[in-house]
Design a protein around this motif. Sequence first.
Motif, PDB file in Angstrom:
ATOM      1  N   ILE A 252      36.389  37.332  42.644  1.00  0.00           N
ATOM      2  CA  ILE A 252      37.296  38.459  42.849  1.00  0.00           C
ATOM      3  C   ILE A 252      37.466  39.193  41.525  1.00  0.00           C
ATOM      4  O   ILE A 252      37.648  38.567  40.464  1.00  0.00           O
ATOM      5  CB  ILE A 252      38.676  37.998  43.359  1.00  0.00           C
ATOM      6  N   GLY A 253      37.420  40.509  41.577  1.00  0.00           N
ATOM      7  CA  GLY A 253      37.710  41.330  40.410  1.00  0.00           C
ATOM      8  C   GLY A 253      38.825  42.300  40.739  1.00  0.00           C
ATOM      9  O   GLY A 253      38.841  42.893  41.819  1.00  0.00           O
TER      10      GLY A 253
ATOM     11  N   LEU B 157      38.087  45.475  48.206  1.00  0.00           N
ATOM     12  CA  LEU B 157      39.276  44.766  48.682  1.00  0.00           C
ATOM     13  C   LEU B 157      40.552  45.581  48.534  1.00  0.00           C
ATOM     14  O   LEU B 157      41.524  45.337  49.249  1.00  0.00           O
ATOM     15  CB  LEU B 157      39.432  43.438  47.930  1.00  0.00           C
ATOM     16  N   ALA B 158      40.578  46.525  47.589  1.00  0.00           N
ATOM     17  CA  ALA B 158      41.763  47.364  47.397  1.00  0.00           C
ATOM     18  C   ALA B 158      41.341  48.685  46.789  1.00  0.00           C
ATOM     19  O   ALA B 158      40.349  48.760  46.051  1.00  0.00           O
ATOM     20  CB  ALA B 158      42.795  46.671  46.510  1.00  0.00           C
TER      21      ALA B 158
ATOM     22  N   ILE C  89      48.453  50.653  44.787  1.00  0.00           N
ATOM     23  CA  ILE C  89      47.165  50.263  45.343  1.00  0.00           C
ATOM     24  C   ILE C  89      47.364  49.923  46.817  1.00  0.00           C
ATOM     25  O   ILE C  89      48.469  49.593  47.240  1.00  0.00           O
ATOM     26  CB  ILE C  89      46.541  49.072  44.590  1.00  0.00           C
ATOM     27  N   ARG C  90      46.269  50.010  47.579  1.00  0.00           N
ATOM     28  CA  ARG C  90      46.313  49.722  49.012  1.00  0.00           C
ATOM     29  C   ARG C  90      45.195  48.747  49.358  1.00  0.00           C
ATOM     30  O   ARG C  90      44.049  48.934  48.915  1.00  0.00           O
ATOM     31  CB  ARG C  90      46.141  51.013  49.822  1.00  0.00           C
TER      32      ARG C  90
ATOM     33  N   GLN D 257      39.642  49.422  43.284  1.00  0.00           N
ATOM     34  CA  GLN D 257      40.692  48.685  42.574  1.00  0.00           C
ATOM     35  C   GLN D 257      40.508  47.171  42.626  1.00  0.00           C
ATOM     36  O   GLN D 257      41.034  46.458  41.778  1.00  0.00           O
ATOM     37  CB  GLN D 257      42.056  49.042  43.165  1.00  0.00           C
ATOM     38  N   ALA D 258      39.800  46.663  43.607  1.00  0.00           N
ATOM     39  CA  ALA D 258      39.523  45.232  43.682  1.00  0.00           C
ATOM     40  C   ALA D 258      38.242  45.034  44.462  1.00  0.00           C
ATOM     41  O   ALA D 258      37.973  45.754  45.427  1.00  0.00           O
ATOM     42  CB  ALA D 258      40.674  44.478  44.348  1.00  0.00           C
ATOM     43  N   LEU D 259      37.445  44.075  44.030  1.00  0.00           N
ATOM     44  CA  LEU D 259      36.183  43.792  44.691  1.00  0.00           C
ATOM     45  C   LEU D 259      36.008  42.300  44.872  1.00  0.00           C
ATOM     46  O   LEU D 259      36.583  41.493  44.124  1.00  0.00           O
ATOM     47  CB  LEU D 259      34.998  44.352  43.898  1.00  0.00           C
TER      48      LEU D 259
END
Length: 232
Positions: free
Chosen positions: A169-170, A151-152, A118-119, A160-162
């Motif tokens: 945060i998820g 976020l990712a 992931i980035r 990948q992330a929110l």
Amino acid sequence: MKKPVLLVVHQKHSDPGRIGMRLRTLGYPIEICRHACGDPLPESMDDYAGTVVFGGPMSANDDHEPYIRNELDWTPGVIESGTPYLGVCLGAQIMARAYGGSVAEHPEGQVEIGYYKIRATQAGEAWFPEEMCIFQWHREGLELPECATLLATSDHFQNQALGIGANGIGIQFHPEVTEQMNRRWLIGGAERLTLPGAQQPDEHHAGRAAHDPFVDDWVDGFLADWLKTDQR
């Protein structure tokens, strides 16, 4: 004494793994809520330092399940109260759906089962390293609601992330999974290893040896920073 962190899990024998262990290391008691098995969700988060909603084999689209509908209704109230909320895999997908996003399988049938890169986005650099390989186990992904910040990201599942607000945060990935849990999932979910993109057991073991020490170092700071987002 610090307030406990509420851990919402979705099966009778679900294990909060490394997240549960590290929260205790940080000095937070934990309280496990097995809502899918009948435990009630709290009406107020005043007695909790935060909540983590974990994953499970069910789908965030399972509206026929009362506990899924309850969590969809409950999540916005938690986030809007200012309480730190962390959604892991299913928990992130419930978070996205609760705010108007969608959850669906990859259009080409791809899954992420194993270790994948992931980035961090520019918005996510405060939470995640520029790149890291971390354990995943999912066949559905999420589309961001309009109010969320990405976020990712990654190659196969872009979101990948929110983040929602300052305290929600998820994450699509699984920092909680220990080696023992990984081995248990490989046995219990062996049929999923035939899906497109799934890594095989030897790849899981090699990925854990190569990448998990970094994840192990990262997770303490991540959890500590997340709990500091309390807006109450």
